[in-house]
Design a protein around this motif. Structure first.
Motif, PDB file in Angstrom:
ATOM      1  N   PRO A  17       0.945   7.912  -0.968  1.00  0.00           N
ATOM      2  CA  PRO A  17      -0.386   8.535  -0.984  1.00  0.00           C
ATOM      3  C   PRO A  17      -0.382   9.986  -1.422  1.00  0.00           C
TER       4      PRO A  17
ATOM      5  N   SER B 120       0.810  -1.221   0.000  1.00  0.00           N
ATOM      6  CA  SER B 120       0.000   0.000   0.000  1.00  0.00           C
ATOM      7  C   SER B 120       0.840   1.264   0.000  1.00  0.00           C
TER       8      SER B 120
ATOM      9  N   LEU C  66       0.238   1.161 -14.794  1.00  0.00           N
ATOM     10  CA  LEU C  66       0.345   2.374 -13.988  1.00  0.00           C
ATOM     11  C   LEU C  66       0.003   3.636 -14.772  1.00  0.00           C
TER      12      LEU C  66
ATOM     13  N   LYS D 186      -0.539  12.107  -6.548  1.00  0.00           N
ATOM     14  CA  LYS D 186      -1.891  12.046  -7.091  1.00  0.00           C
ATOM     15  C   LYS D 186      -2.011  10.969  -8.165  1.00  0.00           C
ATOM     16  N   LYS D 187      -3.207  10.527  -8.371  1.00  0.00           N
ATOM     17  CA  LYS D 187      -3.457   9.484  -9.363  1.00  0.00           C
ATOM     18  C   LYS D 187      -3.553  10.097 -10.755  1.00  0.00           C
ATOM     19  N   SER D 188      -2.439  10.633 -11.200  1.00  0.00           N
ATOM     20  CA  SER D 188      -2.363  11.190 -12.552  1.00  0.00           C
ATOM     21  C   SER D 188      -0.999  10.857 -13.117  1.00  0.00           C
ATOM     22  N   THR D 189      -0.920  10.765 -14.429  1.00  0.00           N
ATOM     23  CA  THR D 189       0.353  10.451 -15.074  1.00  0.00           C
ATOM     24  C   THR D 189       1.394  11.502 -14.737  1.00  0.00           C
TER      25      THR D 189
ATOM     26  N   VAL E 135       2.511   0.493  -6.117  1.00  0.00           N
ATOM     27  CA  VAL E 135       1.622   1.504  -5.536  1.00  0.00           C
ATOM     28  C   VAL E 135       2.465   2.715  -5.173  1.00  0.00           C
ATOM     29  N   PHE E 136       2.053   3.888  -5.621  1.00  0.00           N
ATOM     30  CA  PHE E 136       2.796   5.105  -5.328  1.00  0.00           C
ATOM     31  C   PHE E 136       2.415   5.641  -3.944  1.00  0.00           C
TER      32      PHE E 136
ATOM     33  N   TRP F 251       7.123  12.321  -9.643  1.00  0.00           N
ATOM     34  CA  TRP F 251       7.704  11.585  -8.517  1.00  0.00           C
ATOM     35  C   TRP F 251       8.861  10.707  -8.987  1.00  0.00           C
TER      36      TRP F 251
ATOM     37  N   ARG G 280       2.732  11.108 -11.133  1.00  0.00           N
ATOM     38  CA  ARG G 280       3.576   9.919 -10.972  1.00  0.00           C
ATOM     39  C   ARG G 280       4.902  10.090 -11.678  1.00  0.00           C
TER      40      ARG G 280
END
Length: 807
Positions: free
Chosen positions: A753, A459, A783, A756-759, A750-751, A765, A762
């Motif tokens: 928290p 997680s 991903l 954000k859930k965007s390309t 899993v990145f 990061w 990610r």
């Protein structure tokens, strides 16, 4: 491997008072002799002298007699066992406020008595009164040699633990025969040293100093083993490099801390993520390792092989043993009190989880066939931390590597003889203790375990600050919350910033120090990313952390820290997700080495020791304590064999007798570092001694040294399940998505928290963590890093804007 359930029972005399009563006029801790009625001259009740009681446990026949065969005066005490199945009997200073001597926490006391014995099975045993928990067994101090005439025995206690206000003691008889004793004495040890003088800057004297060595580690080592010649075996195998694996380039190195040099050693197999442990003769047993890297298509994950090797420090070469019964990538390895080794967990040759327990017979020098090893068919995970308890059972601490913990409470006691697993409650947030550290706290006689930090690569939350402590001497031991880890700084991609909230660390290293404290150092906030710069020293006596200087080097995944014989700590390795490796080596000088001249062990009369021995050393000035520390065999935050065994002292000026435990489950046979420590906590340079066994201890009396603890477990008991081949394990168990980059690169499944859930988020990061250009392996893009489908993740067409990395 023998298991014992023991409870001590005291038979109180007429004059005995309960521990809860208060003295109207407390005894002075400064009295010349703190023992009341030391020669048994004053009569009491129940046929016992005043302030003495009958005590003991087990199935045996005993006679307590006051005899006229005295050392002085008219009476002495004689305890005789005429039949024994198990247990012991002893005349004990009465456990009452009217009789038990008052003591001061942190101080030491010299105990003395005169004795005659007709049995070799007698020893001085201590109990202490905890102001919260009441009376409890403390420790065995000295085994008495058989004597036909009156002989004096003296011994110095360890420092009195915090929370202790009184102690009681006597001579335990645990074999057929008798012990006659008289003229007991107890005196507080006076201060012998002036205050320490700082020999460095005030900051260094308070917090220690880190130095990065000018010579780099030549191999990508993730396994560190301190050898019985003081050198360090650094095992790399392929070093988690697919290129080296494909080329068949497998390496180890031997580091000489005195010369500061490395010698690269030919290595026969990819020992990357193997298990390892020192055998009792000083050689290193290396079990399993990496048979194959994961496939990009997810058809299989890492695979473990069955081969096993022994490294000989004398020749600096590997030789092959017989094979294990199963493959084990990431196995545990724990030495038992008889010198054998037991192992659990890891991944098989088909990359599923191994449910096969493996057993190394030291007598036969081989792994036993499956039919000769007790099996529960349980999957313990990867590098499960299995600590040997004082009765031969194993405590699974809850520390492990990768993913969630075992079902249930997350920690357990495993009884090999009964072949049962009993759950142990209390471990906080058990599914976020991935790559936490667990350590048997000093001294091993206290049977307390500390777990530190951890996370979860499945997680990928912020790693935590949790610590937990368990006292295995309790009848039904339960983890209780310890103090939170101190916070340091964390590199989130733009340089170190202060940790906030509940941020802590995984990839923790915990090192036992010769002054009886624990250094915790290194770590990271997320799966193979975001190094945390923080170190602190944990004091078991006060259960507090004291922040100290932090290692300037990142020490995350595949790092290790360990104690050197000179009392310093060595830290090496770091393998972030981008596949790089940190070859810099750091050395920590603890504050105790900056307090002035250190004591010296000028001679060790005999380096071959046996259980129950009294061994003699000489020192150049007074020392307060001495101990054996088992040399490190550490990887992935895990060294379940690390232990600090107290050696009670008998002191005559600069000649010191050391009283060796009679229990091989407290100190399994092998080579140990012997430290002498002065009253300021300054240790000597270690001498190497060889503790031999198990034949030195009679099997029929081993149980006498196991007192009431963990003998009333209330947790769920699991018996052996049905026989099975393996446990299904995801090929992404290591937390890496192999659809991107090379096998050396770990793009997290899993990145964190905060990503954000965007390309764009990610990819930002990944760039901040120096991943560089990533090839997409195959057609799948789970991903969402390659929206334009050009086969390159995080390319210009995939993101709106990726900020440059700032260094």
């Amino acid at each position: 491997m023998n298991t014992y359930r023991r409870r001590r029972t005291a038979f109180l005399g007429v004059g005995a008072l309960t521990a809860g009563l208060l003295l109207t006029s407390p005894q002075s801790a400064q009295a010349a002799n703190l023992v009341l009625n030391p020669g048994f001259e004053t009569a009491g009740g129940d046929g016992m002298p005043y302030c003495w009681e009958k005590s003991g446990w087990g199935d045996n026949d005993v006679d307590f007699t006051t005899t006229s065969d005295a050392h002085s005066g008219s009476q002495a005490m004689k305890v005789t066992l005429t039949r024994r199945v198990d247990g012991d009997r002893k005349a004990l200073i009465t456990e009452s406020t009217g009789c038990a001597p008052v003591v001061t926490a942190g101080r030491q006391y010299d105990l003395g008595l005169w004795y005659k014995t007709t049995t070799p099975d007698a020893n001085i045993t201590l109990f202490r009164h905890d102001t919260t928990a009441g009376w409890q067994y403390w420790t065995d101090l000295k085994t008495l040699e058989m004597q036909g005439s009156w002989t004096q025995a003296t011994v110095r206690t360890p420092e009195v633990p915090a929370g202790t206000d009184r102690i009681t003691w006597g001579v335990s008889v645990y074999g057929t025969g008798s012990a006659t004793t008289d003229d007991y004495t107890m005196d507080q040890v006076p201060d012998t040293l002036p205050p320490a003088v700082c020999t460095a800057t005030a900051e260094e004297c308070a917090n220690g100093r880190w130095d990065v060595l000018p010579t780099q580690n030549p191999v990508r080592s993730m396994h560190s083993v301190v050898l019985n010649n003081g050198k360090v075996l650094l095992i790399a195998g392929s070093g988690n490099s697919e290129e080296q694996f494909d080329a068949g380039t497998f390496t180890s190195a031997v580091y000489d801390p005195v010369a500061g040099t490395y010698k690269v050693i030919p290595t026969p197999k990819d020992m990357f993520c193997s298990g390892h442990i020192q055998l009792q003769d000083g050689r290193v047993l290396v079990l399993s390792g990496n048979k194959a890297f994961p496939a990009a298509d997810g058809s299989h994950g890492y695979e473990g092989y069955k081969e096993s090797y022994v490294f000989d420090p004398a020749t600096e070469t590997y030789s092959r043993t017989n094979d294990l019964n199963d493959g084990h990538w990431y196995p545990s390895a724990t030495e038992l009190g008889n010198g054998d080794v037991i192992s659990f967990g890891g991944l098989r040759e088909d990359s599923t989880g191994s449910v096969t327990a493996e057993y190394w017979s030291d007598a036969q020098q081989k792994w036993l066939p499956l039919s000769q090893v007790n099996q529960t068919w349980s999957y313990w995970g990867l590098y499960p931390s299995m600590v040997l308890m004082q009765d031969g059972r194993l405590f699974y601490t809850g520390s492990h590597v990768f993913g969630n913990n075992i079902p249930g409470t997350g920690s357990a006691i495993y009884d090999y003889d009964a072949n049962t697993i009993t759950s142990v409650p209390g471990l906080q947030n058990k599914d976020q203790r991935d790559q936490s550290a667990s350590v048997l706290l000093p001294p091993a006689q206290d049977q307390k375990v500390l777990t530190i930090g951890g996370g979860n690569i499945d997680s990928n939350p912020d790693a935590n600050r949790l610590t937990d402590i368990i006292d295995l001497k309790e009848a039904d031991p339960v983890y209780t919350a310890g103090p939170q880890l101190p916070q340091g700084t964390v590199d989130l991609g733009n340089g170190p910033v202060a940790e906030t909230g509940g941020q802590g660390k995984m990839y923790v290293s915990a090192v036992l120090l010769p002054d009886g404290t624990v250094l915790e150092t290194g770590g990271g906030l997320h799966n193979r990313a975001n190094p945390v710069y923080e170190a602190s020293i944990f004091d078991p006596a006060t259960t507090t952390f004291d922040p100290v200087a932090a290692d300037p080097e990142a020490r995350g995944y595949h790092s290790s820290s360990f104690l050197l014989p000179d009392g310093r700590v060595m830290s090496t390795g770091d393998n972030p997700g981008n596949g790089t490796w940190n070859h810099n080596v750091s050395i920590y000088t603890p504050p105790y080495l900056l307090k002035g001249t250190r004591p010296t062990i000028t001679s060790v009369i005999d380096t071959e020791w046996e259980y129950g021995d009294t061994q003699t050393i000489t020192v150049d000035r007074p020392v307060a304590k001495a101990e054996l520390i088992r040399p490190a065999a550490v990887t992935h935050s895990s060294d379940p064999n690390q232990r600090f065994v107290d050696l009670p002292l008998s002191v005559d000026g600069t000649t010191v007798d050391l009283n060796v435990t009679s229990n091989p489950d407290l100190a399994p046979p092998g080579w140990y570092m012997l430290f002498a420590v002065d009253a300021n906590g300054v240790p000597s340079v270690a001498k190497w001694v060889h503790l031999q066994g198990p034949s030195a201890l009679n099997a029929d009396t081993a149980s006498a040294h196991v007192h009431s603890f963990a003998d009333s477990l209330e947790g769920k008991v699991t018996k052996p399940g049905r026989k099975r081949a393996s446990q299904p394990v995801s090929p992404t168990v290591s937390g890496c998505d192999r659809h991107y980059g090379t096998v050396n690169v770990c793009v997290p499944t899993v990145f964190p928290p905060e990503v954000k859930k965007s390309t764009t988020a990610r990819c930002t990061w990944l760039q901040h963590n120096s991943y560089g250009r990533l090839k997409v392996n195959g057609a799948d893009d789970p991903l969402g890093l390659d929206p334009d489908r050009d086969g390159a993740a995080c390319g210009k067409g995939d993101v709106r804007s990726v900020k440059p990395v700032r260094k």
